[in-house]
Design a protein around this motif. Structure first.
Motif, PDB file in Angstrom:
ATOM      1  N   VAL A   5       0.842  -1.197   0.000  1.00 56.41           N
ATOM      2  CA  VAL A   5       0.000   0.000   0.000  1.00 56.41           C
ATOM      3  C   VAL A   5       0.877   1.247   0.000  1.00 56.41           C
ATOM      4  O   VAL A   5       0.615   2.207  -0.738  1.00 56.41           O
ATOM      5  N   LEU A   6       1.936   1.234   0.808  1.00 50.67           N
ATOM      6  CA  LEU A   6       2.836   2.386   0.841  1.00 50.67           C
ATOM      7  C   LEU A   6       3.494   2.627  -0.509  1.00 50.67           C
ATOM      8  O   LEU A   6       3.630   3.773  -0.948  1.00 50.67           O
ATOM      9  N   VAL A   7       3.891   1.564  -1.188  1.00 51.72           N
ATOM     10  CA  VAL A   7       4.484   1.718  -2.515  1.00 51.72           C
ATOM     11  C   VAL A   7       3.465   2.322  -3.474  1.00 51.72           C
ATOM     12  O   VAL A   7       3.786   3.239  -4.244  1.00 51.72           O
ATOM     13  N   ALA A   8       2.238   1.830  -3.425  1.00 55.30           N
ATOM     14  CA  ALA A   8       1.187   2.358  -4.300  1.00 55.30           C
ATOM     15  C   ALA A   8       0.939   3.833  -4.029  1.00 55.30           C
ATOM     16  O   ALA A   8       0.781   4.636  -4.966  1.00 55.30           O
ATOM     17  N   LEU A   9       0.921   4.217  -2.756  1.00 53.62           N
ATOM     18  CA  LEU A   9       0.729   5.622  -2.404  1.00 53.62           C
ATOM     19  C   LEU A   9       1.896   6.474  -2.905  1.00 53.62           C
ATOM     20  O   LEU A   9       1.696   7.597  -3.384  1.00 53.62           O
ATOM     21  N   ALA A  10       3.109   5.939  -2.775  1.00 56.12           N
ATOM     22  CA  ALA A  10       4.281   6.671  -3.244  1.00 56.12           C
ATOM     23  C   ALA A  10       4.196   6.936  -4.739  1.00 56.12           C
ATOM     24  O   ALA A  10       4.490   8.044  -5.209  1.00 56.12           O
ATOM     25  N   VAL A  11       3.775   5.935  -5.488  1.00 59.00           N
ATOM     26  CA  VAL A  11       3.635   6.099  -6.944  1.00 59.00           C
ATOM     27  C   VAL A  11       2.545   7.122  -7.260  1.00 59.00           C
ATOM     28  O   VAL A  11       2.718   7.974  -8.137  1.00 59.00           O
ATOM     29  N   GLU A  12       1.435   7.060  -6.539  1.00 54.82           N
ATOM     30  CA  GLU A  12       0.355   8.036  -6.726  1.00 54.82           C
ATOM     31  C   GLU A  12       0.846   9.455  -6.449  1.00 54.82           C
ATOM     32  O   GLU A  12       0.396  10.421  -7.081  1.00 54.82           O
ATOM     33  N   ALA A  13       1.764   9.576  -5.498  1.00 55.76           N
ATOM     34  CA  ALA A  13       2.300  10.896  -5.139  1.00 55.76           C
ATOM     35  C   ALA A  13       3.345  11.394  -6.136  1.00 55.76           C
ATOM     36  O   ALA A  13       3.793  12.539  -6.035  1.00 55.76           O
ATOM     37  N   GLY A  14       3.741  10.538  -7.081  1.00 52.65           N
ATOM     38  CA  GLY A  14       4.703  10.951  -8.087  1.00 52.65           C
ATOM     39  C   GLY A  14       6.114  10.469  -7.865  1.00 52.65           C
ATOM     40  O   GLY A  14       7.045  10.910  -8.549  1.00 52.65           O
ATOM     41  N   LEU A  15       6.292   9.528  -6.917  1.00 50.20           N
ATOM     42  CA  LEU A  15       7.626   8.981  -6.662  1.00 50.20           C
ATOM     43  C   LEU A  15       7.896   7.785  -7.557  1.00 50.20           C
ATOM     44  O   LEU A  15       6.967   7.143  -8.063  1.00 50.20           O
ATOM     45  N   ASP A  16       9.166   7.480  -7.727  1.00 51.00           N
ATOM     46  CA  ASP A  16       9.567   6.325  -8.506  1.00 51.00           C
ATOM     47  C   ASP A  16       9.323   5.051  -7.701  1.00 51.00           C
ATOM     48  O   ASP A  16       9.744   4.949  -6.544  1.00 51.00           O
ATOM     49  N   GLU A  17       8.654   4.092  -8.308  1.00 51.54           N
ATOM     50  CA  GLU A  17       8.307   2.869  -7.590  1.00 51.54           C
ATOM     51  C   GLU A  17       9.539   2.116  -7.100  1.00 51.54           C
ATOM     52  O   GLU A  17       9.597   1.669  -5.950  1.00 51.54           O
ATOM     53  N   ALA A  18      10.539   1.962  -7.963  1.00 46.43           N
ATOM     54  CA  ALA A  18      11.733   1.223  -7.586  1.00 46.43           C
ATOM     55  C   ALA A  18      12.451   1.910  -6.426  1.00 46.43           C
ATOM     56  O   ALA A  18      12.942   1.244  -5.506  1.00 46.43           O
ATOM     57  N   GLU A  19      12.516   3.222  -6.447  1.00 52.44           N
ATOM     58  CA  GLU A  19      13.186   3.946  -5.368  1.00 52.44           C
ATOM     59  C   GLU A  19      12.413   3.799  -4.059  1.00 52.44           C
ATOM     60  O   GLU A  19      13.008   3.616  -2.989  1.00 52.44           O
ATOM     61  N   ALA A  20      11.098   3.866  -4.136  1.00 52.09           N
ATOM     62  CA  ALA A  20      10.284   3.688  -2.939  1.00 52.09           C
ATOM     63  C   ALA A  20      10.490   2.301  -2.345  1.00 52.09           C
ATOM     64  O   ALA A  20      10.617   2.134  -1.124  1.00 52.09           O
ATOM     65  N   ARG A  21      10.525   1.287  -3.193  1.00 49.04           N
ATOM     66  CA  ARG A  21      10.744  -0.079  -2.707  1.00 49.04           C
ATOM     67  C   ARG A  21      12.129  -0.226  -2.079  1.00 49.04           C
ATOM     68  O   ARG A  21      12.289  -0.904  -1.054  1.00 49.04           O
ATOM     69  N   THR A  22      13.112   0.425  -2.660  1.00 48.88           N
ATOM     70  CA  THR A  22      14.474   0.349  -2.132  1.00 48.88           C
ATOM     71  C   THR A  22      14.540   0.965  -0.740  1.00 48.88           C
ATOM     72  O   THR A  22      15.168   0.408   0.173  1.00 48.88           O
ATOM     73  N   VAL A  23      13.892   2.093  -0.563  1.00 50.67           N
ATOM     74  CA  VAL A  23      13.877   2.752   0.743  1.00 50.67           C
ATOM     75  C   VAL A  23      13.183   1.882   1.782  1.00 50.67           C
ATOM     76  O   VAL A  23      13.675   1.694   2.898  1.00 50.67           O
TER      77      VAL A  23
END
Length: 235
Positions: free
Chosen positions: A137-155
């Motif tokens: 869910v956090l990854v999906a929210l990050a993508v919705e906010a305009g963040l890169d999915e791979a970077e969000a997953r890495t963090v």
């Protein structure tokens, strides 16, 4: 002028307080010259990561109430949220550790998308049937906010990523005397605690802009404390 807001995504009065601050800021003549920065504050940092509990059960246990009484507490908060035009679900929400959410918010800040992610996380936690304690869910929210999915997953996969930034925010909160959230600091000179009415924020911004001392609000506003407890009616 810079306004820093210490808050936690698990705090309903932070959700409500942000809406009230936004309304107050909209009435401020110099609103376009105000920089708003969101800071980390964990209400329940000792909550085990990866485990959650239903909010109603948590409230009933914390206050020694029945589930029906806990639901009544939530309805009190929900009424305040709805008065601000916010959606608020009283059933089906989870409570858990918010450290990963704060780390992801720092990534969003570094990418210029912090408020977008914060608003989405609040909406997911309080208005939608999505658990912000689920990594997907956090990854999906990050993508919705305009963040890169791979970077969000890495963090999220690296517990040390942005951990120092979260801890630095929390140390600053302690140094500033913040013992409840939301906590607003104007230009590092004036502090306002709790989800105050919109007009209180407008007045505080005007007085801070003019270089005058910002008075203590006339009434104490609802807030959430570090043990995870939020102001609720005790009758």
């Amino acid at each position: 002028m810079r306004v820093e807001i210490w808050s936690d995504i698990a705090c309903p009065w932070c959700y409500i307080g942000k809406a009230r601050f936004t309304k107050g800021l909209a009435e401020f003549a110099h609103r376009d010259e105000v920089e708003v920065v969101f800071r980390s504050f964990e209400l329940d940092p000792n909550s085990p990561k990866g485990t959650t509990a239903p909010v109603l059960e948590m409230l009933a246990k914390k206050y020694g109430r029945t589930l029906d009484e806990a639901r009544g507490m939530e309805e009190h908060v929900a009424a305040s949220a709805r008065a601000e035009g916010l959606t608020y679900r009283t059933d089906g929400r989870d409570h858990g550790n918010t450290f990963d959410i704060h780390r992801l918010l720092h990534l969003a800040a570094a990418r210029g998308r912090q408020e977008e992610l914060l608003d989405l996380a609040y909406r997911a936690n309080f208005a939608e049937e999505r658990s912000v304690f689920d990594a997907e869910v956090l990854v999906a929210l990050a993508v919705e906010a305009g963040l890169d999915e791979a970077e969000a997953r890495t963090v999220l996969a690296d517990d040390t990523a942005y951990a120092a930034e979260v801890r630095a925010d929390e140390r600053e909160a302690a140094e500033l005397g913040a013992n409840a959230v939301p906590f607003f600091v104007l230009d590092r000179r004036y502090g306002i605690s709790g989800g105050q009415p919109a007009e209180v924020f407008t007045q505080a911004l005007e007085q801070a802009w003019a270089g005058r001392e910002v008075p203590e609000p006339a009434t104490e506003a609802e807030a959430c404390t570090p043990d995870g407890a939020c102001a609720v009616p005790q009758a």
